[in-house]
Scaffold this active site. Structure first.
Site, PDB file in Angstrom:
ATOM      1  CG  HIS A 165     -16.535   1.401 -13.611  1.00  0.00           C
ATOM      2  ND1 HIS A 165     -16.660   0.177 -13.822  1.00  0.00           N
ATOM      3  CD2 HIS A 165     -17.723   1.934 -13.674  1.00  0.00           C
ATOM      4  CE1 HIS A 165     -17.770  -0.195 -14.552  1.00  0.00           C
ATOM      5  NE2 HIS A 165     -18.910   0.751 -14.137  1.00  0.00           N
ATOM      6  CB  SER A 286       7.060   6.248   6.955  1.00  0.00           C
ATOM      7  OG  SER A 286       8.443   5.613   6.663  1.00  0.00           O
ATOM      8  CE  LYS A 292       3.338   7.350   3.031  1.00  0.00           C
ATOM      9  NZ  LYS A 292       4.001   5.980   2.560  1.00  0.00           N
ATOM     10  CD  GLU A 299      -2.294   0.212   4.521  1.00  0.00           C
ATOM     11  OE1 GLU A 299      -1.151  -0.251   4.849  1.00  0.00           O
ATOM     12  OE2 GLU A 299      -2.014   1.489   3.854  1.00  0.00           O
TER      13      GLU A 299
END
Ligand code: ARG
Length: 468
Positions: A165, A286, A292, A299
Site C-alpha cells: 500500500h 525544467s 529540478k 515517465e
C-alpha cells in the site's frame, strides 16, 4: 523527379475493371506507406515461393533463375538505393515488389503469383517479420535482465523498506527488489518464446482462401524460410491474426512490468524518498525551475504502456466479428503491430540505460528501513516462536507499537522491562530479533529476502543469463 512507368503503379488487377479508381479512394486503400517495412520479408518469402513453384514443375529452371535473381537484385536495391521506395503508387508492398519484378523481367515475373494470393502472402510476411522482431526483443529483454542483475550486484549490501500500500512494511534487500523485476522479465521471455511457436507457421500455399490447386511442396517452402510447420486450414491461415494479438498481449505484460519498475524508480528518486539518484544522462531539467531533475525517461516508459495496451485493444477490435476469410479490415493490423514492436523495443532499451545510470543512496535506504516499525512483524514472530498464538502475538505487538508511536521511538528503543510488561515471554534475546540483520536473516525459506537466499537467487539469475 523521375516518372514511374505504368507497371510500377503496381495495380494487380485490370481485366474485370473498366474505370479508374477514385484517387481519394486509391489513397485510402493504400498501405504501402507503412507496409513497406515488410519489403525484405516479402522478397524472401517470394524467393521461397519461387522455389516451391520450381520444385512443383511450374517454373522452368531458367524462369526460376530469372525470377530469383531479379528478386535478389530488388532486395539489394531496396537496401542500398536511397529513394527506391519513393516514386511509386503501388497499393502495398506486395504489388510494389511484383511490379518491379515484372518491369525487370516481363512475363517470367508474371508467373510468380501462380498459386499465391496477397492474402496468404501478407500473412506469411507478417509472421516472418514478427518472428525476427520477437528474436530481437528477446535479446533486448535479456539485456534488460542483465542490467537488473548488475544493479542488484552493485547494491548487494543495500537494504531498503519493502512496501505494501506504499507504506513501509518489512525490510528487504535491494537486490531482492531488483530480482523481482528480473523474474517478471523472465516470464515475459517465456511468453514470447511461446508466442513465437504459433508465429512460426507457414500460411503460404493457402492462396486466397481455399488452398492451391498447384503441386507446391508447402513443407519445402516452410523449410526454406525456417517455418516449423505449414498451416492446417487455408480459411483459417489467411484470416488468422491471433499471433499478432498474442504478441501484443505479451508486449502489454512486458509494459505492465516496465511501467511498475518505472513507477518504483520515479518514487525512489523523489526528494521525499531519496533512495536513488538518476544520472544526468537519463534525467531532464525544467525550463522554469532551475533546481529540478526530472525522471522523464521513466515517465515516458510508464506512459507508453498505455499506447501498447491501446494497440492490443485495436487489434482485438479489428478482428472481432470478421467473417471468414480475408477482409480488408485486416490491413489495419499493421500499424498497431509495428508501433507495438517499435515502442516496446525503445522502452526496453531506455529502461536498460536507466538501470545502468542509477546511483544508490544506501544510507538513506537503510535509515528508512530502520524507522517505521518494519520489525513489528518480527516481534510477533518472536512471540510465536515462544509459543504465543500468532493472532494473540499480533495483538500484543500492536499495543507495543502504539506505545512506541506515543513516545516517538522505535521498538528497539523501548526497555526490556517495558517490553516485558506486555508479555512475560519477552526476554533479552528480543533485541537481536528486532535488529535489521535478524529481520532479514529469518526470511530464509526459498524465495525470501534472507541474504543467503538472495545470494542463491543471484547465482541462479546469472546462470539463466548464461544459458539463454
Ligand atoms: N495490403 C493488404 C493487407 O495488408 C494485403 C492483402 C490484400 N488482399 C486483398 N485481397 N485485398 O492486408
Amino acid at each position: 523527379m523521375q516518372f514511374m512507368s505504368d507497371k510500377l503503379k503496381g495495380n494487380l488487377w485490370g481485366g474485370r475493371f473498366k474505370g479508374e479508381a477514385d484517387p481519394g479512394f486509391a489513397e485510402f486503400n493504400r498501405s504501402f506507406g507503412f507496409d513497406k517495412r515488410l519489403f525484405e520479408v516479402d522478397v524472401r518469402a517470394s524467393i521461397a515461393h519461387c522455389g516451391g513453384l520450381t520444385a512443383g514443375g511450374l517454373l522452368t529452371p531458367n524462369e526460376s533463375e530469372e525470377i530469383s535473381s531479379a528478386l535478389t537484385s530488388i532486395l539489394e536495391r531496396g537496401r542500398s538505393e536511397a529513394g527506391y521506395f519513393d516514386e511509386t503508387s503501388a497499393e502495398d508492398v506486395h504489388s510494389f515488389v511484383e511490379a518491379h519484378l515484372v518491369e525487370m523481367i516481363g512475363d517470367a515475373g508474371r508467373k510468380l503469383h501462380t498459386g499465391r494470393s496477397r492474402n496468404d502472402q501478407v500473412a506469411t510476411d507478417l509472421r516472418l517479420w514478427l518472428r525476427g522482431e520477437i528474436d530481437r526483443i528477446t535479446n533486448t529483454l535479456r539485456a534488460t535482465q542483465q542490467a537488473l542483475l548488475e544493479l542488484a550486484e552493485t547494491g548487494s549490501g543495500a537494504v531498503m523498506p519493502g512496501y505494501t500500500h506504499l507504506h513501509r512494511a518489512q525490510t528487504v534487500l535491494f537486490a531482492h527488489w531488483c530480482l523481482a523485476y528480473f523474474e517478471m522479465l523472465a516470464r515475459d521471455r517465456e511468453r514470447l518464446a511461446d508466442v513465437r511457436k504459433r508465429v512460426n507457421i507457414l500460411p503460404l500455399g493457402s492462396a486466397a482462401l481455399a488452398g492451391t490447386s498447384y503441386p507446391i511442396d508447402r513443407e519445402a517452402v516452410a523449410r526454406a524460410i525456417g517455418f516449423a510447420a505449414v498451416s492446417g486450414n487455408s480459411l483459417d491461415a489467411v484470416s488468422d491474426r491471433d499471433f499478432c494479438i498474442e504478441f501484443a498481449a505479451a508486449a502489454s505484460l512486458v509494459m505492465v512490468h516496465l511501467s511498475r519498475l518505472a513507477e518504483d524508480i520515479i518514487i525512489f528518486a523523489t526528494t521525499e524518498f531519496g533512495f536513488i539518484e538518476l544520472s544526468d544522462a537519463i534525467a531532464t531539467g525544467s525550463s522554469l525551475m532551475p533546481q529540478k531533475k526530472n525522471p522523464d525517461s521513466m515517465e515516458l516508459v510508464r506512459g507508453k504502456a498505455g499506447r501498447i495496451f491501446g494497440n492490443l485493444a485495436a487489434l482485438l477490435a479489428i478482428m472481432k466479428g470478421l467473417p471468414l476469410a480475408y477482409n480488408k479490415d485486416m490491413q489495419e493490423d499493421k500499424e498497431a503491430l509495428f508501433d507495438t514492436v517499435d515502442t516496446l523495443k525503445a522502452c526496453l532499451e531506455v529502461t536498460g540505460t536507466v538501470l545502468a545510470n542509477i546511483r544508490l543512496n544506501e544510507e538513506r535506504m537503510r535509515a528508512a528501513a530502520t524507522q517505521g516499525y518494519l520489525n513489528a512483524t518480527e516481534l510477533a514472530d518472536y512471540l510465536a516462536r515462544k509459543g504465543v498464538p500468532f493472532r494473540a502475538g499480533h495483538e500484543t505487538v500492536g499495543r507495543i507499537v502504539m506505545l512506541a508511536i506515543e513516545r516517538g521511538v522505535e521498538l528497539n528503543d523501548l526497555s526490556l522491562d517495558e517490553l516485558k510488561s506486555f508479555s512475560p515471554l519477552i526476554g533479552p534475546d528480543v533485541f537481536e530479533s528486532l535488529s535489521l540483520e535478524q529481520t532479514l536473516a529469518t526470511k530464509s525459506q526459498a524465495g525470501g529476502t534472507a541474504p543467503e537466499q538472495v545470494a542463491e537467487a543471484l547465482a541462479k539469475a546469472r546462470a539463466v543469463l548464461l544459458n539463454s
